[in-house]
Scaffold this active site. Sequence first.
Site, PDB file in Angstrom:
ATOM      1  N   CYS A 258      51.642  28.522 -39.883  1.00 22.38           N
ATOM      2  CA  CYS A 258      53.268  27.027 -39.883  1.00 22.38           C
ATOM      3  C   CYS A 258      53.650  26.995 -38.189  1.00 22.38           C
ATOM      4  O   CYS A 258      54.178  25.977 -37.917  1.00 22.38           O
ATOM      5  CB  CYS A 258      54.009  27.726 -40.117  1.00 22.38           C
ATOM      6  SG  CYS A 258      53.691  28.055 -42.309  1.00 22.38           S
TER       7      CYS A 258
ATOM      8  N   ASN B 251      56.219  22.529 -48.028  1.00 22.25           N
ATOM      9  CA  ASN B 251      55.519  23.198 -47.221  1.00 22.25           C
ATOM     10  C   ASN B 251      54.261  23.206 -46.710  1.00 22.25           C
ATOM     11  O   ASN B 251      53.254  23.067 -47.263  1.00 22.25           O
ATOM     12  CB  ASN B 251      55.975  24.496 -46.822  1.00 22.25           C
ATOM     13  CG  ASN B 251      54.994  25.595 -46.005  1.00 22.25           C
ATOM     14  OD1 ASN B 251      54.677  24.385 -45.016  1.00 22.25           O
ATOM     15  ND2 ASN B 251      55.493  26.946 -45.815  1.00 22.25           N
TER      16      ASN B 251
ATOM     17  N   HIS C 199      60.178  22.915 -38.927  1.00 24.91           N
ATOM     18  CA  HIS C 199      59.053  23.229 -39.488  1.00 24.91           C
ATOM     19  C   HIS C 199      60.068  23.413 -41.208  1.00 24.91           C
ATOM     20  O   HIS C 199      60.419  23.948 -41.117  1.00 24.91           O
ATOM     21  CB  HIS C 199      58.249  24.628 -39.966  1.00 24.91           C
ATOM     22  CG  HIS C 199      57.553  25.131 -40.607  1.00 24.91           C
ATOM     23  ND1 HIS C 199      56.720  24.274 -41.232  1.00 24.91           N
ATOM     24  CD2 HIS C 199      57.119  26.222 -41.266  1.00 24.91           C
ATOM     25  CE1 HIS C 199      55.785  24.871 -42.062  1.00 24.91           C
ATOM     26  NE2 HIS C 199      56.300  26.365 -42.085  1.00 24.91           N
TER      27      HIS C 199
END
EC number: 2.3.1.180
Length: 328
Positions: free
Chosen positions: A122, A285, A255
């Site tokens: 990520c 996500n 993020h």
Amino acid sequence: MTIYGKIIGTGSYLPPKRVTNDELAAMLAERGVETSDEWIRTRSGILARHYADQGVNSSDLGAKAAGKALEMAKCEANDIELIIVATSTPDFLGGFPSTACMVQKKLGITSNCAAFDMQAVCSGFLYALSVADSFIRAGVYRKVLVVGAETYSRIIDYQDRTTCVLFGDGAGAVVLSASDEPGILSTALHADGHYGDILSLPGKLNNGAIEGKAFVYMDGKAVFKLAVTWLDKVGMEALEKAGLKNTDVDWMVPHQANLRIMQSSAKKLDIPSEKIIVTVDQHGNTSAASIPLAIDTGVRDGRIKAGQNLLLAAIGGGLTWGAVLVKM
């Protein structure tokens, strides 16, 4: 004269298949897994996510996002001298040919252009942006395409309610150009493999067979605790490197993993919640794609404007974490 890497174009792409929480709950019920819109929404802030169709790869999503970034930057594809693709879901097992090479091919780039993938989960887009900026500052390249592209729907276990409700597919991209105007102001990157087991893809390839489960595993409580501990610290580190304060931040673009993590990090940095770019509600996500997706969303809806300061921050498997301060 100081040379900066400056963002001159942004782009993003989401596959057409949008799956709401209610639709996902119905799909999971057929597999004997119980969940609901309320359960997902209150724990993550996610309302929907996008899934790529079979046969659509990360490079397909990345090439579409890159095309939009090139259009905004008023660049021809062959102007690009380097492509870096941040991804944990490469087109090919083992990661070669690289997804970056596949993006290069799909963009029709025939000039002498280097291409490689970046794997920091990520945090991958921030790592890739930092590397691209370093190449530009060193005078090696003048125009670099940085892409985050993921197809996480292929690596999630739909029997694991704690992870399968969180992830989606998508891509985001930026064109970074050499400039005498400030662009990437500072970067701060970190990693600690001692925490690698709390967020991982544990499957291993051995003699052509996959050993173990090739699905995302996450200890959500442990990741949450470390995220809210580290993200504000690395954000402050990036600000201090640039000689700026939290009050100089126009937008925080974290993020997009969990709304509570984003809000907690911003609160610790004393950045108002209304200054957070939030897309996790609609995208889920998307790992390395989440920050460039959020940047492009903010640019195209008019919130992010030229001259504003963006604080980008992420934490991902490895564990990796980092922050990048950008003047648009």
